[in-house]
Write a protein that holds these residues in place. Sequence first.
Motif, short mmCIF file in Angstrom:
data_model
loop_
_atom_site.label_atom_id
_atom_site.label_comp_id
_atom_site.label_asym_id
_atom_site.label_seq_id
_atom_site.Cartn_x
_atom_site.Cartn_y
_atom_site.Cartn_z
N ALA A 243 0.84 -1.20 0.00
CA ALA A 243 0.00 0.00 0.00
C ALA A 243 0.87 1.25 0.00
O ALA A 243 1.95 1.28 0.62
N GLU A 244 0.42 2.27 -0.71
CA GLU A 244 1.16 3.53 -0.72
C GLU A 244 0.99 4.26 0.60
O GLU A 244 -0.10 4.21 1.22
N PRO A 245 2.04 4.94 1.07
CA PRO A 245 1.93 5.67 2.33
C PRO A 245 0.82 6.72 2.28
O PRO A 245 0.58 7.34 1.25
N ALA A 246 0.15 6.89 3.39
CA ALA A 246 -0.89 7.91 3.54
C ALA A 246 -1.99 7.76 2.49
O ALA A 246 -2.62 8.74 2.09
N SER A 247 -2.24 6.53 2.06
CA SER A 247 -3.28 6.31 1.06
C SER A 247 -4.64 6.02 1.69
O SER A 247 -5.65 5.93 0.99
N GLY A 248 -4.63 5.84 3.02
CA GLY A 248 -5.89 5.52 3.69
C GLY A 248 -6.29 4.07 3.53
O GLY A 248 -7.44 3.71 3.80
N ALA A 249 -5.35 3.21 3.09
CA ALA A 249 -5.66 1.80 2.89
C ALA A 249 -5.88 1.10 4.22
O ALA A 249 -5.25 1.43 5.24
N THR A 250 -6.75 0.12 4.22
CA THR A 250 -7.06 -0.63 5.44
C THR A 250 -6.16 -1.85 5.60
O THR A 250 -6.10 -2.43 6.69
N GLU A 251 -5.46 -2.25 4.54
CA GLU A 251 -4.54 -3.38 4.59
C GLU A 251 -3.15 -2.92 4.14
O GLU A 251 -2.99 -1.88 3.51
N ASP A 252 -2.15 -3.75 4.46
CA ASP A 252 -0.77 -3.39 4.12
C ASP A 252 -0.46 -3.59 2.64
O ASP A 252 0.45 -2.95 2.10
N SER A 253 -1.17 -4.50 1.97
CA SER A 253 -0.84 -4.82 0.59
C SER A 253 -2.02 -5.47 -0.11
O SER A 253 -3.04 -5.78 0.51
N SER A 254 -1.86 -5.68 -1.42
CA SER A 254 -2.82 -6.42 -2.23
C SER A 254 -2.05 -7.36 -3.15
O SER A 254 -0.89 -7.12 -3.48
N LEU A 255 -2.71 -8.42 -3.56
CA LEU A 255 -2.13 -9.31 -4.55
C LEU A 255 -2.46 -8.75 -5.94
O LEU A 255 -3.63 -8.52 -6.26
N LEU A 256 -1.42 -8.51 -6.73
CA LEU A 256 -1.60 -7.97 -8.09
C LEU A 256 -1.34 -9.07 -9.11
O LEU A 256 -0.25 -9.64 -9.14
N MET A 257 -2.34 -9.37 -9.93
CA MET A 257 -2.20 -10.36 -11.00
C MET A 257 -2.33 -9.65 -12.34
O MET A 257 -3.38 -9.09 -12.66
#
Length: 504
Positions: free
Chosen positions: A415-429
């Motif tokens: 996740a990008e800093p200060a993006s307001g994301a609720t998780e640390d990462s996502s799986l990108l396919m």
Amino acid sequence: MWRQRVKTVFDGKGLRGALRILGVVIVTLAGVWIGVALGAHTSTPVGPFQATLSMEPTLYGDSEVDIPPLGSLSFDTHDGPAHISVKMESLDRGRTEALISDRTAITRASEHAVDDVLSGLVRLVLRTLSVSILASMALAALVFRRMSRVALCGGLALVVTGGSLGVALATFRADALAEPRYDGLLANAPAVVGDARKIAQNYTAYADQLQKLVNNVSTLYSTLSSLPTYDPAPGTVRVLHISDMHLNPGAWTVVRSVVEQFKIDVVVDTGDINDWGSEMESSYADSIALLKVPYIYIRGNHDSARTSAEVAQQPNAIVLENGVTTVKGLTFAGIGDPRFTPDKQTRADDSLLTDKTTELVKSTGAKLARTIDAQGGKVDVALVHDPVAAGPIAGHCPLILAGHLHARSVSTLPAEPASGATEDSSLLMIQGSTGGAGLRGLESGTPLPLAMSVLYFSAPDGNGSVALQAYDDIHVGGTGLAQVSLTRKVAPFESVSPTPTPTG
């Protein structure tokens, strides 16, 4: 004696005779023109198309073939005053479905296509002759009201029309069929099809492999037990991820085979179904309806608003433009590519990305992230075309699907800093090219695989949550290669290096 002739003319006798002859000629030519305008056309089935063959008077002759979605081709086939046009008016859904479902139908259709066109041309010639003669005689009856002149006009019409067709036949050049001139769509993009002769030769080989490809997909499905242990539980949702079809006319056959063999519940298309987004390409989307399962689509940079509208007209299609939809218990959010760049090469080229373009693409990802947040974090899969747009979405939903690069890869996107994301990462396919990079791929002597993936999601639990449990990466051999390979990955997933799909 010459004085007597001059006197006869000035007395009016010769002048009246000349005017009568001129009148017969004018009425005959007018009748032929009316007859050609009204009757010089016929309809005939050619493969899955309903074709209209027509003829019109010109000074240069030639022939033209209009084949959506490929565009128009002109051929210097003959001289003379008769121009031949063959236009594929519509795609018959019943014949198209039969063509895809019957493994021998493609071969039969190719064998009969020439006979269909020749039969139509014979009917066109006979119809043109008869209607032109009748029109000339009818016009002569109205003008002269004398049977002798009516018959004279009819005979002269036969000579004019038959002579024109005779000139066309006498000057016919068969080798001109190998040297088309591109008009309309293809005139603006010769790089899309490159050497038409090479493509025609390779597509013949390509079509010959379709039956073996479909058979091998069936064989592949029957050997799944030898892959890493994974037993889909009842209620498992199977999603087929495709991308970058780029007008490949054979890809739909393989996609439909996978849908049927793997019991797919939903097909997800992350864009570039077309090359130029033109009206000529619209009929390519008609095959979506033949899949008979929900089809979720977002627009790529080669797809226009017209393309999206054509996809949206299919009864099983859902077009997402910064929107959200729930299908089979899975919630998808998607947004189309902000660019429309059909003049770029089919193959994605990162060097073409300027800072301004990068920010534009990323801004669409940020827009979709806000749409996802508005759903209360209940989005399971986000769809973008260019992976550049995935950055701002990381952490806002567990899985992001993309395409554009024509190379299959799987990675964890922080996740990008200060993006307001609720998780640390996502799986990108990122998907490869399901169309083997399209028609331009047929120029290459190297087999071009068609890439697609089957994603297995668990049934929603009591909280409505789902999880990606496994996925199968499928590569189907391209021109001259009847080979199908499958790689299975079971959760937890590791990053997979890109596997490029060459484009020639």
